[in-house]
Write a protein that holds these residues in place. Structure first.
Motif, PDB file in Angstrom:
ATOM      1  N   SER A   1      21.787  -4.608 153.120  1.00 34.33           N
ATOM      2  CA  SER A   1      21.443  -3.886 154.346  1.00 34.33           C
ATOM      3  C   SER A   1      21.188  -2.406 154.111  1.00 34.33           C
ATOM      4  O   SER A   1      20.972  -1.654 155.068  1.00 34.33           O
ATOM      5  CB  SER A   1      22.577  -4.039 155.373  1.00 34.33           C
ATOM      6  OG  SER A   1      22.789  -5.398 155.683  1.00 34.33           O
ATOM      7  N   SER A   2      21.211  -1.986 152.842  1.00 33.86           N
ATOM      8  CA  SER A   2      21.068  -0.561 152.522  1.00 33.86           C
ATOM      9  C   SER A   2      19.641  -0.077 152.746  1.00 33.86           C
ATOM     10  O   SER A   2      18.675  -0.755 152.401  1.00 33.86           O
ATOM     11  CB  SER A   2      21.471  -0.318 151.065  1.00 33.86           C
ATOM     12  OG  SER A   2      22.798  -0.729 150.832  1.00 33.86           O
ATOM     13  N   ILE A   3      19.513   1.124 153.290  1.00 32.33           N
ATOM     14  CA  ILE A   3      18.199   1.706 153.519  1.00 32.33           C
ATOM     15  C   ILE A   3      17.581   2.105 152.183  1.00 32.33           C
ATOM     16  O   ILE A   3      18.225   2.784 151.379  1.00 32.33           O
ATOM     17  CB  ILE A   3      18.304   2.933 154.443  1.00 32.33           C
ATOM     18  CG1 ILE A   3      18.847   2.511 155.808  1.00 32.33           C
ATOM     19  CG2 ILE A   3      16.959   3.625 154.591  1.00 32.33           C
ATOM     20  CD1 ILE A   3      19.118   3.669 156.744  1.00 32.33           C
ATOM     21  N   PRO A   4      16.357   1.683 151.895  1.00 28.33           N
ATOM     22  CA  PRO A   4      15.715   2.066 150.636  1.00 28.33           C
ATOM     23  C   PRO A   4      15.663   3.578 150.466  1.00 28.33           C
ATOM     24  O   PRO A   4      15.485   4.328 151.432  1.00 28.33           O
ATOM     25  CB  PRO A   4      14.299   1.477 150.779  1.00 28.33           C
ATOM     26  CG  PRO A   4      14.458   0.340 151.733  1.00 28.33           C
ATOM     27  CD  PRO A   4      15.522   0.780 152.700  1.00 28.33           C
ATOM     28  N   GLY A   5      15.830   4.020 149.232  1.00 31.35           N
ATOM     29  CA  GLY A   5      15.792   5.445 148.935  1.00 31.35           C
ATOM     30  C   GLY A   5      17.093   6.162 149.197  1.00 31.35           C
ATOM     31  O   GLY A   5      17.200   7.373 148.939  1.00 31.35           O
ATOM     32  N   GLY A   6      18.092   5.454 149.730  1.00 28.21           N
ATOM     33  CA  GLY A   6      19.371   6.082 150.028  1.00 28.21           C
ATOM     34  C   GLY A   6      19.324   7.043 151.207  1.00 28.21           C
ATOM     35  O   GLY A   6      20.213   7.887 151.360  1.00 28.21           O
ATOM     36  N   PHE A   7      18.287   6.915 152.053  1.00 35.51           N
ATOM     37  CA  PHE A   7      18.128   7.836 153.181  1.00 35.51           C
ATOM     38  C   PHE A   7      19.072   7.487 154.329  1.00 35.51           C
ATOM     39  O   PHE A   7      19.591   6.380 154.429  1.00 35.51           O
ATOM     40  CB  PHE A   7      16.675   7.804 153.686  1.00 35.51           C
ATOM     41  CG  PHE A   7      15.647   8.199 152.668  1.00 35.51           C
ATOM     42  CD1 PHE A   7      15.833   9.321 151.875  1.00 35.51           C
ATOM     43  CD2 PHE A   7      14.488   7.462 152.505  1.00 35.51           C
ATOM     44  CE1 PHE A   7      14.888   9.700 150.942  1.00 35.51           C
ATOM     45  CE2 PHE A   7      13.530   7.825 151.580  1.00 35.51           C
ATOM     46  CZ  PHE A   7      13.733   8.948 150.785  1.00 35.51           C
ATOM     47  N   GLU A   8      19.227   8.446 155.229  1.00 30.09           N
ATOM     48  CA  GLU A   8      19.947   8.227 156.481  1.00 30.09           C
ATOM     49  C   GLU A   8      18.999   7.584 157.501  1.00 30.09           C
ATOM     50  O   GLU A   8      17.777   7.766 157.420  1.00 30.09           O
ATOM     51  CB  GLU A   8      20.482   9.552 157.030  1.00 30.09           C
ATOM     52  CG  GLU A   8      21.534  10.212 156.155  1.00 30.09           C
ATOM     53  CD  GLU A   8      22.780   9.360 156.018  1.00 30.09           C
ATOM     54  OE1 GLU A   8      23.207   8.757 157.045  1.00 30.09           O
ATOM     55  OE2 GLU A   8      23.321   9.274 154.900  1.00 30.09           O
ATOM     56  N   PRO A   9      19.548   6.841 158.484  1.00 33.70           N
ATOM     57  CA  PRO A   9      18.668   6.210 159.481  1.00 33.70           C
ATOM     58  C   PRO A   9      17.711   7.188 160.167  1.00 33.70           C
ATOM     59  O   PRO A   9      16.538   6.847 160.407  1.00 33.70           O
ATOM     60  CB  PRO A   9      19.663   5.610 160.480  1.00 33.70           C
ATOM     61  CG  PRO A   9      20.880   5.331 159.670  1.00 33.70           C
ATOM     62  CD  PRO A   9      20.950   6.457 158.668  1.00 33.70           C
ATOM     63  N   SER A  10      18.173   8.397 160.457  1.00 31.25           N
ATOM     64  CA  SER A  10      17.321   9.366 161.157  1.00 31.25           C
ATOM     65  C   SER A  10      16.169   9.879 160.299  1.00 31.25           C
ATOM     66  O   SER A  10      15.240  10.510 160.807  1.00 31.25           O
ATOM     67  CB  SER A  10      18.168  10.555 161.628  1.00 31.25           C
ATOM     68  OG  SER A  10      18.757  11.218 160.512  1.00 31.25           O
ATOM     69  N   GLU A  11      16.224   9.604 159.001  1.00 36.79           N
ATOM     70  CA  GLU A  11      15.203  10.112 158.081  1.00 36.79           C
ATOM     71  C   GLU A  11      14.075   9.114 157.830  1.00 36.79           C
ATOM     72  O   GLU A  11      13.093   9.455 157.170  1.00 36.79           O
ATOM     73  CB  GLU A  11      15.847  10.464 156.736  1.00 36.79           C
ATOM     74  CG  GLU A  11      16.866  11.594 156.818  1.00 36.79           C
ATOM     75  CD  GLU A  11      17.549  11.863 155.492  1.00 36.79           C
ATOM     76  OE1 GLU A  11      17.713  13.052 155.137  1.00 36.79           O
ATOM     77  OE2 GLU A  11      17.928  10.886 154.790  1.00 36.79           O
ATOM     78  N   VAL A  12      14.218   7.890 158.349  1.00 31.34           N
ATOM     79  CA  VAL A  12      13.241   6.854 158.022  1.00 31.34           C
ATOM     80  C   VAL A  12      12.619   6.287 159.292  1.00 31.34           C
ATOM     81  O   VAL A  12      13.181   6.383 160.385  1.00 31.34           O
ATOM     82  CB  VAL A  12      13.889   5.715 157.200  1.00 31.34           C
ATOM     83  CG1 VAL A  12      14.475   6.261 155.918  1.00 31.34           C
ATOM     84  CG2 VAL A  12      14.947   4.969 158.010  1.00 31.34           C
ATOM     85  N   PRO A  13      11.442   5.682 159.155  1.00 33.43           N
ATOM     86  CA  PRO A  13      10.802   5.079 160.318  1.00 33.43           C
ATOM     87  C   PRO A  13      11.496   3.782 160.713  1.00 33.43           C
ATOM     88  O   PRO A  13      12.131   3.118 159.889  1.00 33.43           O
ATOM     89  CB  PRO A  13       9.379   4.793 159.810  1.00 33.43           C
ATOM     90  CG  PRO A  13       9.552   4.590 158.336  1.00 33.43           C
ATOM     91  CD  PRO A  13      10.648   5.528 157.921  1.00 33.43           C
ATOM     92  N   GLN A  14      11.354   3.431 161.974  1.00 34.96           N
ATOM     93  CA  GLN A  14      11.710   2.083 162.417  1.00 34.96           C
ATOM     94  C   GLN A  14      10.425   1.283 162.458  1.00 34.96           C
ATOM     95  O   GLN A  14       9.526   1.565 163.247  1.00 34.96           O
ATOM     96  CB  GLN A  14      12.349   2.104 163.806  1.00 34.96           C
ATOM     97  CG  GLN A  14      12.592   0.714 164.383  1.00 34.96           C
ATOM     98  CD  GLN A  14      13.621  -0.067 163.594  1.00 34.96           C
ATOM     99  OE1 GLN A  14      14.777   0.312 163.516  1.00 34.96           O
ATOM    100  NE2 GLN A  14      13.195  -1.174 162.973  1.00 34.96           N
TER     101      GLN A  14
END
Length: 377
Positions: free
Chosen positions: A44-57
């Protein structure tokens, strides 16, 4: 009694997909070794190690089965003229089956920037048929359809990269090895209740196997886009929008169902959320279902970090993740030149008459079908 037991065992053995000799059993995934762009573990980890607010939905809007005059106006009304926050047109993904498809309309969808994907030639309505398919049989179904789609819709074959098994019925390793062999990049047939990001089959998948058989071998570089289950207002789980039983024929009920499922990803780990469906659902709830769907699309367009894109474009981001707004953000996709002058062909499928509209100047000699996807003599 012993004879009956023996016959039962023999029957099960014949029904099971044959193993692919030469494959090795998948091992537990090692995240220090398995890294994008060519490998990703199930998690379930976001690719790139980013925070949810840093990536698109990412939102995937997909439709199964034939593209025809019956449903094309829904697609035109829903998507034409809509843009994502980066100015690129929104994209849907169409998992298209052959029967009753108007290939000139497939060409139109491609030229509008949508993703064209595969759903088999025959779309046989038997789970046992798909469950027991050999790799060679699946190559005929999907490899044949890929040639068919490119030929009759006049679109580049190498841009057809995804598939979905009919009835979401997997055939174990065979589903994925066949897909990879005919040039597919990903499959989107496997339901899950876990909000995971897409992953590859280099290593063992720990995704629950709700519609077995599921793959057990290592199939390097092939991507799975999990179908994250939806929930209706009564908590009933469903993989596709039109399979959820507790949606009322009411604009707000349809909207609230879609939004509540969207929010679970948007307010969580931002894993791609798909609203997978058949367009036949719209006339089935004729008063308000399409209005509710449009209201949901209008809502998504008010959010500057939400992108309605095709599944393959989402996978491109997962392979090379970048933060929202960075200079490396991928540019808009430009469809290739794909002229089409629609020509209707009257053909025979056995004793049945078929009308098939396609983009070529001349009609196929016989009705295109399994084993003869281009309709040659």
């Amino acid at each position: 009694m012993k004879l009956l037991v023996l016959l039962a065992i023999l029957g099960c053995a014949l029904a099971a997909p044959k193993p692919n000799f030469g494959l090795r059993e998948a091992e537990a995934c090692d995240e220090t070794v398995c890294k994008p762009p060519n490998c990703k573990c199930f998690n379930s980890s976001i690719p790139g190690g980013f925070e949810p607010s840093e990536v698109p939905q990412f939102v995937y809007l997909t439709f199964d089965d034939a593209v025809s005059t019956i449903n094309i106006d829904y697609y035109r009304q829903a998507f034409n003229g809509r843009k994502n926050p980066d100015g690129c047109p929104v994209q849907a993904t169409y998992y298209i089956s052959h029967e009753y498809t108007d290939y000139s309309l497939v060409n139109e969808l491609y030229r509008e920037g949508h993703e064209i994907a595969l759903h088999s030639i025959t779309h046989t309505s038997s789970t046992d048929y798909w469950k027991t398919q050999t790799k060679e049989q699946l190559i005929a179904e999907f490899g044949g359809e890929r040639k068919m789609m490119a030929h009759f819709a006049n679109i580049p074959e190498d841009e057809i990269k995804g598939m979905r098994m009919p009835l979401l019925q997997l055939a174990g390793d065979n589903s994925f090895t066949a897909a990879q062999e005919v040039g597919m990049n990903y499959d989107c047939s496997w339901p899950t209740s876990t909000r995971v990001w897409p992953y590859t089959l280099d290593y063992k998948s720990t995704q629950e196997c709700s519609i077995p058989p599921c793959p057990t071998s290592s199939i390097p570089g092939f991507w799975v886009q999990p179908m994250v289950n939806l929930k209706d207002s009564q908590g009933t789980i469903c993989s596709m929008v039109d399979a959820c039983p507790n949606i009322k024929d009411d604009v707000d009920d349809v909207f609230n169902f879609l939004k509540s499922n969207f929010d679970r990803s948007y307010e969580g780990n931002r894993s791609p959320i798909g609203f997978y469906m058949h367009a036949a659902w719209f006339p089935r709830l004729p008063e308000h279902s399409f209005e509710g769907y449009l209201k949901f699309l209008d809502y998504l367009q008010t959010l500057d970090d939400v992108y309605i894109i095709g599944v393959e474009r989402g996978l491109e981001w997962v392979r090379n993740p970048v933060k929202l707004g960075e200079q490396l953000w991928p540019s808009c996709q430009q469809p290739a030149e794909a002229p089409c002058k629609a020509k209707s062909c009257q053909l025979k499928k056995g004793e049945e008459e078929r009308y098939m509209t396609q983009c070529l100047n001349s009609c196929p000699k016989v009705y295109p079908w399994l084993g003869n996807p281009l309709g040659e003599e």
